[in-house]
Write a protein that holds these residues in place. Sequence first.
Motif, mmCIF file in Angstrom:
data_model
loop_
_atom_site.group_PDB
_atom_site.id
_atom_site.type_symbol
_atom_site.label_atom_id
_atom_site.label_comp_id
_atom_site.label_asym_id
_atom_site.label_seq_id
_atom_site.Cartn_x
_atom_site.Cartn_y
_atom_site.Cartn_z
ATOM 1 N N TYR A 847 -44.631 100.786 -49.325
ATOM 2 C CA TYR A 847 -43.803 99.628 -49.678
ATOM 3 C C TYR A 847 -42.868 99.282 -48.524
ATOM 4 C CZ TYR A 847 -45.050 100.114 -54.670
ATOM 5 O OH TYR A 847 -45.707 100.168 -55.878
ATOM 6 N N HIS A 848 -42.133 100.270 -48.056
ATOM 7 C CA HIS A 848 -41.093 100.020 -47.063
ATOM 8 C C HIS A 848 -41.687 99.586 -45.729
ATOM 9 C CE1 HIS A 848 -37.604 100.738 -44.455
ATOM 10 N NE2 HIS A 848 -36.868 100.690 -45.565
ATOM 11 N N ALA A 849 -42.807 100.195 -45.326
ATOM 12 C CA ALA A 849 -43.388 99.851 -44.028
ATOM 13 C C ALA A 849 -43.887 98.417 -43.978
ATOM 14 C CB ALA A 849 -44.542 100.811 -43.719
ATOM 15 N N ASN A 850 -44.271 97.833 -45.123
ATOM 16 C CA ASN A 850 -44.819 96.478 -45.149
ATOM 17 C C ASN A 850 -43.803 95.442 -45.602
ATOM 18 O OD1 ASN A 850 -47.960 96.668 -44.644
ATOM 19 N ND2 ASN A 850 -47.394 98.429 -45.928
ATOM 20 N N LEU A 851 -42.799 95.833 -46.372
ATOM 21 C CA LEU A 851 -41.754 94.895 -46.778
ATOM 22 C C LEU A 851 -40.665 94.783 -45.709
ATOM 23 C CD1 LEU A 851 -41.327 95.802 -50.563
ATOM 24 C CD2 LEU A 851 -42.427 93.777 -49.609
ATOM 25 N N TRP A 852 -40.361 95.918 -45.065
ATOM 26 C CA TRP A 852 -39.339 95.936 -43.997
ATOM 27 C C TRP A 852 -39.934 96.621 -42.763
ATOM 28 C CZ3 TRP A 852 -38.118 97.673 -49.005
ATOM 29 C CH2 TRP A 852 -37.352 96.801 -49.773
ATOM 30 N N PRO A 853 -40.813 95.944 -42.063
ATOM 31 C CA PRO A 853 -41.506 96.586 -40.937
ATOM 32 C C PRO A 853 -40.565 96.904 -39.779
ATOM 33 C CG PRO A 853 -42.035 94.232 -41.044
ATOM 34 C CD PRO A 853 -41.253 94.526 -42.269
ATOM 35 N N ASP A 854 -40.892 97.971 -39.081
ATOM 36 C CA ASP A 854 -40.169 98.383 -37.870
ATOM 37 C C ASP A 854 -38.678 98.523 -38.115
ATOM 38 O OD1 ASP A 854 -42.592 98.298 -36.503
ATOM 39 O OD2 ASP A 854 -42.333 96.171 -36.020
ATOM 40 N N HIS A 855 -38.341 99.187 -39.220
ATOM 41 C CA HIS A 855 -36.922 99.413 -39.534
ATOM 42 C C HIS A 855 -36.434 100.627 -38.754
ATOM 43 C CE1 HIS A 855 -33.640 98.322 -42.316
ATOM 44 N NE2 HIS A 855 -33.245 99.587 -42.091
ATOM 45 N N GLN A 856 -35.433 100.441 -37.876
ATOM 46 C CA GLN A 856 -35.014 101.489 -36.954
ATOM 47 C C GLN A 856 -33.855 102.327 -37.463
ATOM 48 O OE1 GLN A 856 -36.635 102.107 -34.052
ATOM 49 N NE2 GLN A 856 -38.110 100.568 -34.763
ATOM 50 N N THR A 857 -33.215 101.921 -38.537
ATOM 51 C CA THR A 857 -31.982 102.620 -38.983
ATOM 52 C C THR A 857 -32.241 103.372 -40.287
ATOM 53 O OG1 THR A 857 -31.278 100.596 -40.115
ATOM 54 C CG2 THR A 857 -30.480 100.951 -37.856
ATOM 55 N N ILE A 858 -33.232 104.262 -40.263
ATOM 56 C CA ILE A 858 -33.576 105.018 -41.473
ATOM 57 C C ILE A 858 -32.459 105.974 -41.853
ATOM 58 C CG2 ILE A 858 -35.218 106.648 -42.502
ATOM 59 C CD1 ILE A 858 -36.412 103.913 -42.124
ATOM 60 N N TRP A 859 -31.895 106.672 -40.855
ATOM 61 C CA TRP A 859 -30.878 107.703 -41.135
ATOM 62 C C TRP A 859 -29.502 107.293 -40.604
ATOM 63 C CZ3 TRP A 859 -33.013 110.936 -44.393
ATOM 64 C CH2 TRP A 859 -34.394 111.177 -44.326
ATOM 65 N N SER A 860 -29.266 106.011 -40.407
ATOM 66 C CA SER A 860 -27.988 105.541 -39.858
ATOM 67 C C SER A 860 -26.971 105.353 -40.968
ATOM 68 C CB SER A 860 -28.184 104.222 -39.102
ATOM 69 O OG SER A 860 -29.118 104.393 -38.053
ATOM 70 N N GLY A 861 -25.682 105.389 -40.563
ATOM 71 C CA GLY A 861 -24.610 105.127 -41.499
ATOM 72 C C GLY A 861 -24.320 106.288 -42.426
ATOM 73 N N ASP A 862 -23.551 105.990 -43.482
ATOM 74 C CA ASP A 862 -23.197 107.000 -44.478
ATOM 75 C C ASP A 862 -24.459 107.468 -45.209
ATOM 76 O OD1 ASP A 862 -20.978 108.382 -45.988
ATOM 77 O OD2 ASP A 862 -22.017 107.355 -47.630
ATOM 78 N N TRP A 863 -24.425 108.738 -45.662
ATOM 79 C CA TRP A 863 -25.640 109.300 -46.287
ATOM 80 C C TRP A 863 -26.049 108.544 -47.539
ATOM 81 C CZ3 TRP A 863 -25.786 111.332 -51.207
ATOM 82 C CH2 TRP A 863 -24.547 111.569 -51.837
ATOM 83 N N THR A 864 -25.092 107.857 -48.172
ATOM 84 C CA THR A 864 -25.431 107.086 -49.375
ATOM 85 C C THR A 864 -26.215 105.823 -49.041
ATOM 86 O OG1 THR A 864 -23.276 105.959 -49.275
ATOM 87 C CG2 THR A 864 -23.428 107.958 -50.638
ATOM 88 N N ASN A 865 -26.187 105.409 -47.753
ATOM 89 C CA ASN A 865 -26.904 104.201 -47.344
ATOM 90 C C ASN A 865 -28.185 104.497 -46.571
ATOM 91 O OD1 ASN A 865 -24.967 102.380 -48.420
ATOM 92 N ND2 ASN A 865 -23.641 102.730 -46.631
ATOM 93 N N TRP A 866 -28.627 105.758 -46.560
ATOM 94 C CA TRP A 866 -29.876 106.089 -45.889
ATOM 95 C C TRP A 866 -31.044 105.353 -46.545
ATOM 96 C CZ3 TRP A 866 -29.251 112.146 -45.567
ATOM 97 C CH2 TRP A 866 -28.294 112.451 -44.585
#
Length: 1037
Positions: A847-866
Motif C-alpha cells: 500500500y505505502h510503496a504505491n500510494l506514497w512512492p519514494d518516501h524518504q522520511t520513514i523513521w524521521s521525527g518523533d516516534w509517534t509520527n514514524w
Amino acid sequence: MLSTESLSISGVRMNRDTNQVKEVWRKIKNGVNSTPTMVFSVIGDSDSFVPKPWPKTVFQTALIEAAKSGGETWILYRGQEKGVSKFVREAYQSYGDMEFGNNNTREKIGVNDTNRHIKLIGIAREGAFRTENLTDPYFEINGEDNDSFLLDFEKYVSEQDVSFFSQKMDIKMPVPIAIIVCEGDIETIAHIAAALENKLPVIIMKGSGKAADLVFDFIENEEQLRKKASVLFGIRFDDKKYSELKTQLKIIKENKDLVGVFDLYQDDPLMLSNIVGEAVVSCWSMENILQRDINDSEMPNTQNLRPKTAFPHSQTNGTTIKGSSLAWKLLRRNSVNPEKKVIDQILGGFKLESRPYVLNPKYSTPTSLPLYFYFGYQILQESNLMEDCGPVLLLEALKANRCDYVRVLLDQGVNFDPKNLPELYEQTVSCKDCKFKKEDCLHMQWILKQIEENHAKKVCHKYRSKVLKMNKKKKEDQQKYLADKVEELHNPVAKSAKGLCRKILRYKEFTKNNNPTEDESIDENISNILLWALFANRKELAEIYWLRGKNHLLTGLVCSAILKKLSKKANNVKEQILASDLEEHSKFFEQRCLDIMDRMYEENTKQAIDLMDTEADIWGIHSSPLTFAYENFMYDVVAHTCSQKNMNRQWYNNLAPDLKPFLKSAVTKPGKFFTAPLTKYVFNYMMFFTMLVMYSAFVLTSISTKYYVQDIARVFEYYVYFWGAGDFIEELISCFGCLEARGRSHRSYYSRMKRYLYDFWNIVDLLSYALLISALFVRHFFIDETFTISRRMFALSLLVMYMRFLEVFLIHRKLGPTLIMIKEMLKDLLGFLFIALFVVLGVGIYYHANLWPDHQTIWSGDWTNWRIWTIIYYPYWQLYAELNLEHLDGSDQSDCTNVTSVWESDTSINRCPQQDWTVQAVAAIYLLFSNLLLVNLVIAMFSFTFERVQENSEKLWRFERYTVINDYDWRIPSPINLVFLPYRFFCCPTRDGCCLHKCRGMCCKNAVKKEKKNKEENETYQKNFQKITALKIHNKI
C-alpha cells in the motif's frame, strides 16, 4: 548378488561311508573357522506342478532370527538355483547386508570371520547351480544319492560334540540340529521319516505347500490321504507309490513328539526360536540319547578320575526328581565335579564368548534359543548353588531380555551382583559401533550425552575403555587390573546413572547421612537395575524390578517422568520410533500408578490419601507423589480422587470440608480456621480488592501535583506501594521455594523459576509488578508538569491488576474452567498474530510503496509520527472490516500536501496519496484472504481449544486448583506478611529442624519420640500397602 560368506561343498565324488562324512565335517569346520552351537538343515527343494504362493518373507525372517538366537549357527541347504534354496540365499544375503553393510564381502568379513555368527553352507549335488561368489573348500557328492548323503551328514552332526558353554572348557554336548521342511516332494517325506527314526527334530513350515502341508495334515487327520497328496503334488499315485508314501507318513506320525510346526500365516517370525528349542530338548529328553555317552563317562579314567559321590543319585521326592535333568546328565557325561568354581567357569565362559541376542519377551519360552539359559538353570538347580552362582545367569538373562528366567531367578533368591552393572550398561545402552566423542550416534547413548556428558561417559563408555586397557596388558597382570580397576566401576556407574536421572528431571541430590543396612543395599541394587531398564527401554524388566522395589507409587511416577523426558529428547533428534516407544513406556508406568491409587482408595481410603503426601527418596530425588506429579504435569495423577481428597484436607486445614461447619470452626477452632489456606485465600483477595479500590481512586483523581496535596490520596498511593512490596515478596518466595516444606524445595533454582514462569497467571503477576515499579520511578524521578507518562503507566498497571484479580475465580468449579479456556485461547491468538503480522506487513508495505512512492522520511521525527504506523494501520484495521477505501483509492486529498519540502520538514503533516488501481486490487485479494481465511482459521482454532478444554475441564481445573492450594499453604496475605517476614525467614516454621521444632523436641521429648515412632510405623505400613496392592494388580512375581 550373494556374498562370499556362504560355503559350498561340491567337486569331490563320494561314497556314503563314515570316513567320507567325517571328511566333509572336517573341511566345513576348517572353512568356516568355527564349531556350531546350532545347525539348521533346510530341505524341500523340488519341482512344483501345483502353483501355491506362500509368505516367503515370513520364512526368511523367521529363519534368520532363529539363527541369530542360536549363537554360532550353521544353515545347511541344497544350493540349487530356484525354489527353497533361492529363498535361503536371499535371506542370508539380507542378513549380511543388514548386519555388516558395505563390509558384507569376502575380502572384509568373509565366511571364516569370527564376527559372522551365521554360516551358510551349500551341500549341492553334482552339476548343481553355482555362483561366482561361493567360496572354497568345496566338493561334490553323487547326484543320485544326495538325499541319503545329507541324511547321513545330519546324523553325523548330531553325534558330534561342541564346547557349548566355552571353547576354553572341556564341557561337551551334542551339536543341536533341527531339520526345517519347506515345500518338498515325496523324497522330502522319506527324508523326514528317516530323520525322525534317527531322533532328529523336524520343523514343518505349515502353509508352504506340498510335502510340508501333507505331513501336517496327515498328523492331524490321516483320512483322505490319497486325495490330499494328489492335490498338493499334482501327480498321479499308483498303489505302490501310495503304499510307500503312507508307510513313511505313519513313521512320521509315530514320532510326532519330535515334530514342531511353524504356521507361516499365523505365527510371528520370532516364534521359530521357541519351536526349534522345544523340538531339540524333546529329542534330547529321550531315554537313549545321552545314555551311551553317560555310560562311557562313568568308565574308569586314569587321567581324570572323579569320585562317584560327586553326582547325586536320582531320587524322587514328591514331584521333584534330583539328578535326572538334561544338564546334570551333561555334567556326568563330561565327568565334571559340580563345585562353585566350576559352575562359575561354565556359566561365565559362555558370557565371555557370546554377544547377547535380545529376544522379545512376548515370544520367549524356557526352551527358546540359545539353550544356554535352559541348561544353565538346570545346572544351578541341581547343584544347589543357585544363590552363589546364579548372578552370572541373571546378568545374561537381563542382557538378552529373558524375562522368564529373570523372574524365576529372583524368586530363587538370586541377587544381581553390583560389579556387573558397568558391563550391563556397556552391552545394552552403549552403542558398539559409535565413538562416544563423535556426533555419530542418534541412539540412547547420544541422548544421554546431551543431558550430561560426564555422567553419560561413565555409564556408557568407561567400562569398555577399561576392558580394552586390560586386554593390552600381560595375562599375569590382567587379573589384578580386573580387581583394582574394572570391578570397582560399579559405584561410579551407579552414581552417574542417578545423576543423569536427576539432571533429566532437574532435581538437586538429596543425601542421607546414615549407613545403609543389608535390606537397604538389596533395595539399592533393585533400584539400580530398574534405572538401567529405563535407559535400555526394557518394558517388561522395568515392570519386574519396579514390583520388587519399594515406594511403588513415587517410583512409578519418577519412572514415567524420566521416560517422558527421554522421549522428548529422542524426538528432538528426529528419532520418532524411539520417541514413541519411550512415550508408550512412560504411559505404562503412569497408568500403573493410577491403578494402584484406585485400588488403595477402595481398600483403605485414609492411608491412600495420606500416602499422597508421604515423602521418599528415589535415586536422590526427594519428594512426595502428589508434589512430584504436579511438578511434572501429570494431570491424571493430580486430578485423581486420592489427590483431591488430600487437597481438600489441606485446603480446609483438616476442618470440615463444608462452608457452614467450616465457618463455625472460627469459634470452636480459631487456630486452625485462621491458618487454613481457604481463609488466607479469601482474606488475601479481600485485601486485593481493597487495594484495587484505592488504586483506582488514586489513578482517577490524584496523579498530578495539584490534587496530590490531599492527604487521602497519599494514603491510597502508599498503601498500593506497601501492598505491592508485600505481594512481590510472596511471589519471590513462590518462585524460589524459600519457605516451602515439601518437594519443590529440592529442585534447582532454574527448574523452580522455569516452572513458575510456565504458569500464565504468574506472568501476569510479574507484568503488573514491572508496570507498577516503572510507574513509581517515572512519577518520582522523571517529573513533568502534566504527569502524562506517569498517568499512563499507572493506568496500564491498574488494568493489569484488574486482570490479575480474575484469578480469584480460578478456584470456582464453574468459572475456573472458563478462565482456563481463555488462557488456552490466548496461546492460539498469539500464534495467529505471529502469522498475521507478516501478512499485515507485506500488504501494508505494498500500500505505502504505491500510494506514497519514494518516501524518504520513514523513521524521521518523533516516534509517534514514524511511517511504520501508517504502513500497519490500514491492513490491520481491515482485519476488522474497516476498509478505508477512500484512502486507498487516492481520492481523498484533504488534510494533506503534495509539496515535498513541507511533508519532509514536518512529519506531522500528511502527504497526499497517489492513485493506483493495483492497490485496490491487492486490497480486494487481501480482504478475501484475511476475512474469509485467517479470521475463520482463528475461530476454528478457538473452537478446537474449547472442545479440548471442555473435554478435560475437570482434570485441568483440579490441576490449577492444586496450584492455588499449594500456594496458600504457606502464603500470608499482603501487606500483613511484612510484619511476619523476619520471623518466617529466621525460624522457617514450615521446615523440619527449625528453632520451634528444636524447642519442642527439648521440652516434649516423649511426645516427639512417640510421633516419630508412629510416623515410621505408618511409613512402613504404607510401603507394604503399596507393594501388596501393586502385586495384586500386576501379578508379575
